[in-house]
Design a protein around this motif. Structure first.
Motif, PDB file in Angstrom:
ATOM      1  N   SER A 285      70.589  73.442  27.336  1.00  7.39           N
ATOM      2  CA  SER A 285      70.247  74.740  26.400  1.00  7.39           C
ATOM      3  C   SER A 285      69.126  75.629  27.306  1.00  7.39           C
ATOM      4  N   HIS A 286      69.721  76.271  28.311  1.00  8.45           N
ATOM      5  CA  HIS A 286      69.122  77.170  29.045  1.00  8.45           C
ATOM      6  C   HIS A 286      67.879  77.118  29.368  1.00  8.45           C
ATOM      7  N   GLY A 287      67.839  75.781  30.219  1.00 10.27           N
ATOM      8  CA  GLY A 287      66.573  75.223  30.906  1.00 10.27           C
ATOM      9  C   GLY A 287      65.632  74.530  29.992  1.00 10.27           C
ATOM     10  N   ASN A 288      66.011  73.720  28.929  1.00 12.00           N
ATOM     11  CA  ASN A 288      65.231  73.087  28.192  1.00 12.00           C
ATOM     12  C   ASN A 288      65.074  71.785  28.484  1.00 12.00           C
ATOM     13  N   GLY A 289      65.689  71.204  29.670  1.00  4.50           N
ATOM     14  CA  GLY A 289      65.773  70.101  30.148  1.00  4.50           C
ATOM     15  C   GLY A 289      66.081  69.853  31.450  1.00  4.50           C
TER      16      GLY A 289
ATOM     17  N   LEU B 110      68.769  67.937  33.921  1.00 10.64           N
ATOM     18  CA  LEU B 110      69.891  67.399  34.065  1.00 10.64           C
ATOM     19  C   LEU B 110      69.649  66.236  35.214  1.00 10.64           C
ATOM     20  N   GLU B 111      70.134  64.835  34.720  1.00  8.39           N
ATOM     21  CA  GLU B 111      69.745  63.796  35.555  1.00  8.39           C
ATOM     22  C   GLU B 111      70.816  63.073  35.492  1.00  8.39           C
ATOM     23  N   CYS B 112      71.891  62.629  36.561  1.00 10.90           N
ATOM     24  CA  CYS B 112      72.847  61.608  36.270  1.00 10.90           C
ATOM     25  C   CYS B 112      73.874  62.074  34.983  1.00 10.90           C
ATOM     26  N   GLY B 113      73.971  63.447  35.020  1.00 10.41           N
ATOM     27  CA  GLY B 113      75.085  63.875  33.979  1.00 10.41           C
ATOM     28  C   GLY B 113      74.458  64.001  32.504  1.00 10.41           C
ATOM     29  N   THR B 114      73.105  63.468  32.146  1.00 10.36           N
ATOM     30  CA  THR B 114      72.621  63.544  31.007  1.00 10.36           C
ATOM     31  C   THR B 114      71.397  64.643  31.014  1.00 10.36           C
ATOM     32  N   CYS B 115      70.809  65.288  29.680  1.00 12.04           N
ATOM     33  CA  CYS B 115      69.720  65.834  29.769  1.00 12.04           C
ATOM     34  C   CYS B 115      68.587  65.198  29.552  1.00 12.04           C
ATOM     35  N   ARG B 116      67.401  65.324  30.189  1.00 13.30           N
ATOM     36  CA  ARG B 116      66.072  64.938  29.928  1.00 13.30           C
ATOM     37  C   ARG B 116      65.189  65.944  29.354  1.00 13.30           C
ATOM     38  N   CYS B 117      65.196  65.759  28.130  1.00 13.73           N
ATOM     39  CA  CYS B 117      64.514  67.208  27.426  1.00 13.73           C
ATOM     40  C   CYS B 117      63.206  66.976  27.516  1.00 13.73           C
ATOM     41  N   LYS B 118      62.757  68.477  27.726  1.00 10.34           N
ATOM     42  CA  LYS B 118      61.167  68.621  27.772  1.00 10.34           C
ATOM     43  C   LYS B 118      60.489  68.401  26.725  1.00 10.34           C
ATOM     44  N   GLU B 119      59.327  68.253  26.532  1.00 10.38           N
ATOM     45  CA  GLU B 119      58.232  68.061  25.487  1.00 10.38           C
ATOM     46  C   GLU B 119      58.679  69.110  24.211  1.00 10.38           C
ATOM     47  N   GLY B 120      58.974  68.432  23.258  1.00 13.50           N
ATOM     48  CA  GLY B 120      59.265  69.359  21.982  1.00 13.50           C
ATOM     49  C   GLY B 120      60.596  69.454  21.445  1.00 13.50           C
TER      50      GLY B 120
ATOM     51  N   VAL C 134      64.702  68.088  21.617  1.00 15.42           N
ATOM     52  CA  VAL C 134      65.555  66.838  21.252  1.00 15.42           C
ATOM     53  C   VAL C 134      67.109  67.115  20.938  1.00 15.42           C
ATOM     54  N   GLY C 135      67.754  66.338  21.066  1.00 15.73           N
ATOM     55  CA  GLY C 135      69.328  66.868  20.984  1.00 15.73           C
ATOM     56  C   GLY C 135      69.960  66.196  22.332  1.00 15.73           C
ATOM     57  N   THR C 136      71.409  65.795  22.210  1.00 14.17           N
ATOM     58  CA  THR C 136      72.203  65.593  23.335  1.00 14.17           C
ATOM     59  C   THR C 136      71.895  66.720  24.560  1.00 14.17           C
ATOM     60  N   LEU C 137      71.931  67.942  24.348  1.00 18.32           N
ATOM     61  CA  LEU C 137      71.571  69.166  25.073  1.00 18.32           C
ATOM     62  C   LEU C 137      70.328  69.754  24.974  1.00 18.32           C
ATOM     63  N   CYS C 138      69.537  69.396  24.307  1.00 13.44           N
ATOM     64  CA  CYS C 138      68.011  69.745  23.856  1.00 13.44           C
ATOM     65  C   CYS C 138      68.315  71.050  23.361  1.00 13.44           C
ATOM     66  N   GLU C 139      69.254  71.090  22.199  1.00 12.54           N
ATOM     67  CA  GLU C 139      69.366  72.014  21.630  1.00 12.54           C
ATOM     68  C   GLU C 139      68.526  72.267  20.366  1.00 12.54           C
ATOM     69  N   CYS C 140      67.707  71.370  19.868  1.00 16.96           N
ATOM     70  CA  CYS C 140      67.179  71.430  18.759  1.00 16.96           C
ATOM     71  C   CYS C 140      65.413  71.455  19.082  1.00 16.96           C
ATOM     72  N   ASN C 141      64.839  72.089  18.167  1.00 16.50           N
ATOM     73  CA  ASN C 141      63.222  72.178  18.054  1.00 16.50           C
ATOM     74  C   ASN C 141      62.735  70.724  17.152  1.00 16.50           C
ATOM     75  N   GLN C 142      62.010  69.848  17.936  1.00 16.93           N
ATOM     76  CA  GLN C 142      61.687  68.632  17.249  1.00 16.93           C
ATOM     77  C   GLN C 142      61.222  68.917  16.084  1.00 16.93           C
ATOM     78  N   ALA C 143      60.262  69.804  15.956  1.00 18.43           N
ATOM     79  CA  ALA C 143      59.487  70.049  14.638  1.00 18.43           C
ATOM     80  C   ALA C 143      60.354  70.599  13.612  1.00 18.43           C
TER      81      ALA C 143
END
Length: 705
Positions: free
Chosen positions: A449-453, A455-465, A467-476
């Motif tokens: 999602s444009h730099g919101n996580g 990319l490690e071993c094929g999956t996105c590790r989202c930054k704080e705040g 969520v989502g498979t591709l870090c596409e959602c705001n947790q709040a």
């Protein structure tokens, strides 16, 4: 270091006759070695006596050693060649191992032990010199040359030393009277006893058998008061004083000879000694100096020191205390017990047999494992059968690692070694806790999602705040009602069927809380592969797989639980007909048309006519057209048999009843007759004096006159 592949030639000590070295006329060491392949030269300065010839320094190695030539002064090319080989060979393979361990998965490797022939041996003889061992000392004095010659059959590099012990020199172990301290035996003939001592190191390890005989021959017996001796004190010093004893990094044997038990930790309190034994060397001028200030060591303490120093013990003890020292075999790392005769005349046999027993098998041990690790051994002995223990010669070692550690902890290691030997295997343990793809991490990846996580071993590790498979959602914002509505199936009240949580309008399914290996999946977490119908206790009857609650059967089966086989094999009768032609096959079971027929293939008919009945009917029919006819035998007369059996039972019962009546009548008559006799006897005793006839009395009186 790593074990390297090499080829070695093992040279066995060969026995030769003393006459195989023709040395007469030899004048130098060079000429001696050229005189024959079995010749050796003794370079000891004082080897020859006055009047002997120079060529007498040249002989076979066995003959020179028997004549008193020190082993280290023996010039023998064969021995020098063997010593060079000993420096190159190892008995344990491999020397170092690196294991990459996946947590929870055992990793195995093989350890081989091969005892090198002609391997050097150091033997230290530790003897009890209390007064009860006086008759044993004379035989030990002769031991040097005999043992040196006997061990030449095993190794050409053999050294031996000697030490002695009695007990602590304080009350109540010995008498502290001045005259008893000088001569505890109170005798002068044939010689006085030596003053008591705790431990005395007499002779360091040497290859000179004559020197052993000389030094031991100077020893005198001593004495003490109580029966247990200070043997553990002596054992501790003999093991820890490596420099004074002269221990080499070779096979180490210690012979412990006594006819009594031993004091151990805590017994020192009887003499006012409370300071624990520190397990260190305290020899000054070959005498133990802390015997009266430190307590005896414990058995476990001595066992640990012997394990660290790679010393193997041979207990040569008398029959009375054999059971005591046999109990130490389960505590000491490697030891053997031999029964000593009353005067130790069999000591040579004990040493040789015990050495053979100690070297016949190998026991592996390891250092303390890191927390959570587990190690096991499977040994392959001479009979080629695997044994789950530490005994054997070839070992399969299996190590299992626990959960991963933090990155700051260094990789652990463990040391594996055979008991009684100095060689060891260093095993480096490297848990596999990282994936190789982690080195290609892409921080702030456009794929997330444009730099919101990251990319490690094929999956996105989202930054704080985020969520989502591709870090596409705001947790709040992801918990709003519109998102949860998207996670409800057919307007159900439960989100994700109660088996997950709604993240960014999509269900993230959980695992079963009761069975962690049971997972839920599907758009609404409605599916599981463990909720299908069962047949005979097996899901899908064991003939299919469960997919979202529905059995997908194998081609040979059908049904909700895959319980129906399509094959007709189980419905074939003996004549290869389906249900014997009397029914239909349904799910592998025959459904019989005629209720009279039963069984898995409709072949049983309990109410049908018997075979003989059918044959009799057919036989009568054939008799009309043929003169030869086969008739079935007539059946038994059931009524007659029943009547005969019943009559027999009645007759037998009546006979038994009459016999019983006869016996009881005879018994009653005998009892009544005895009763009559008893009654008459009592009636006679009750007759009064007045009833006696006077004429009878008068007649009796006249007879008296």
């Amino acid at each position: 270091m790593q074990w390297k592949n090499r080829t070695f030639c093992w040279f066995l000590p060969t026995q030769h006759s003393d006459h195989e070295c023709q040395s007469q006329g030899v004048r130098s060491c060079r000429e001696c070695l050229a005189a024959g392949p079995h010749c050796a030269w003794c370079a000891e300065e004082n080897f020859l006596e006055v009047g002997q010839h120079i060529w007498e320094r040249c002989d076979t190695p066995r003959a020179l050693l028997r004549r008193g030539c020190p082993f280290d002064r023996l010039e023998d090319p064969r021995e020098q060649r063997r010593q060079r080989q000993h420096k190159q060979v190892t008995q344990l393979q491999p020397q170092s191992v690196l294991l990459h361990l996946r947590p929870g998965e055992p990793q195995s490797f093989e350890v081989k032990f091969r005892r090198v022939e002609d391997y050097p041996i150091d033997l230290y003889y530790l003897m009890d010199l209390s007064f009860s061992m006086e008759d044993d000392l004379s035989n030990v004095k002769k031991l040097g040359a005999d043992l040196m010659e006997e061990m030449r059959n095993t190794t050409s590099d053999f050294r031996m030393g000697f030490g002695a012990f009695v007990d602590k020199t304080v009350m109540p172990y010995i008498s502290t009277a001045k005259d008893m301290l000088r001569n505890p035996c109170k005798r002068t003939e044939p010689w006085p006893c030596a003053p008591p001592f705790t431990y005395h190191h007499v002779l360091s390890l040497t290859a000179n058998g004559s020197l052993f005989t000389e030094q031991v021959g100077r020893q005198r017996i001593s004495g003490n008061l109580d029966s247990p001796e200070g043997g553990l004190d002596a054992l501790m010093q003999a093991a820890t004083c490596e420099e004074q004893i002269g221990w080499r990094n070779v096979t180490r044997l210690l012979v412990f000879s006594t006819d009594a038990g031993f004091h151990f930790a805590g017994d020192g309190k009887l003499g006012g000694i409370v300071l624990p034994n520190d397990g260190k060397c305290h020899l000054h001028k070959n005498v133990y100096t802390r015997g009266n200030s430190q307590d005896y060591p414990s058995v476990a303490h001595v066992a640990e020191i012997l394990r660290q120093k790679n010393i193997q013990i041979i207990f040569a003890v008398t029959e009375e205390v054999t059971h005591l020292y046999e109990g130490l075999t389960s505590i000491f790392p490697k030891c053997a017990v031999g029964m000593l005769s009353n005067n130790s005349h069999n000591i040579l046999q004990i040493i040789v047999e015990a050495y053979n027993a100690l070297t016949s098998e190998v026991a592996m041990e390891n250092s303390k494992l890191p927390p959570g690790y587990h190690i096991s051994y499977t040994s392959h002995c001479k009979d080629r059968k695997p044994r789950h223990s530490e005994q054997g010669r070839n070992f399969n070692v299996s190590i299992t690692a626990p959960l991963c550690m933090t990155a700051s902890q260094r990789p652990p290691s463990v040391i594996i070694k055979p008991q009684g030997y100095s060689e060891e295997v260093e095993v480096l343990l490297s848990p596999i806790c990282e994936c190789s793809c982690q080195k290609d991490v892409v921080p702030r990846s456009p794929s997330c999602s444009h730099g919101n996580g990251t990319l490690e071993c094929g999956t996105c590790r989202c930054k704080e705040g985020r969520v989502g498979t591709l870090c596409e959602c705001n947790q709040a914002e992801s918990g709003k009602a519109i998102d949860s509505y998207l996670c409800r199936r057919d307007n159900a009240t439960e989100v994700c069927s109660g088996h997950g949580e709604c993240v960014c309008g999509k269900c993230v399914c959980h695992k079963s809380s009761k069975k962690p290996n049971h997972a839920y999946y599907g758009q609404f977490c409605e599916c599981t592969d463990f909720s299908c119908d069962q047949y005979r206790g097996l899901q899908c009857g064991g003939h299919g797989r469960c997919v979202c609650g529905v059995c997908i059967c194998l081609p040979e089966f059908r049904g909700r639980a895959c319980e129906c086989p399509l094959s007709l094999g189980s419905c074939l009768s003996q004549d290869e007909q389906i249900c014997a032609g009397r029914g239909d096959c349904h799910c592998g079971t025959c459904m019989c048309h005629d209720n009279r027929f039963q069984g898995p293939t409709c072949e049983l008919c309990p109410s049908c006519p018997g075979v003989c009945t059918l044959h009799r009917y057919y036989g009568r029919s054939r008799a009309l057209t043929s003169s030869v006819s086969q008739e079935c035998p007539s059946g038994p007369n059931v009524i007659l048999i029943t009547a005969v059996l019943s009559a027999s039972v009645v007759v037998l019962g009546v006979a038994l009843l009459l016999l019983w009546k006869l016996l009881t009548s005879i018994h009653d008559r005998r009892e009544f007759a005895r009763f009559q006799r008893e009654l008459e006897r009592r009636r006679w005793n009750r007759v009064s004096p007045a009833q006696i006839n006077p004429s009878v009395i008068a007649c009796q009186s006249e007879d008296v006159q």
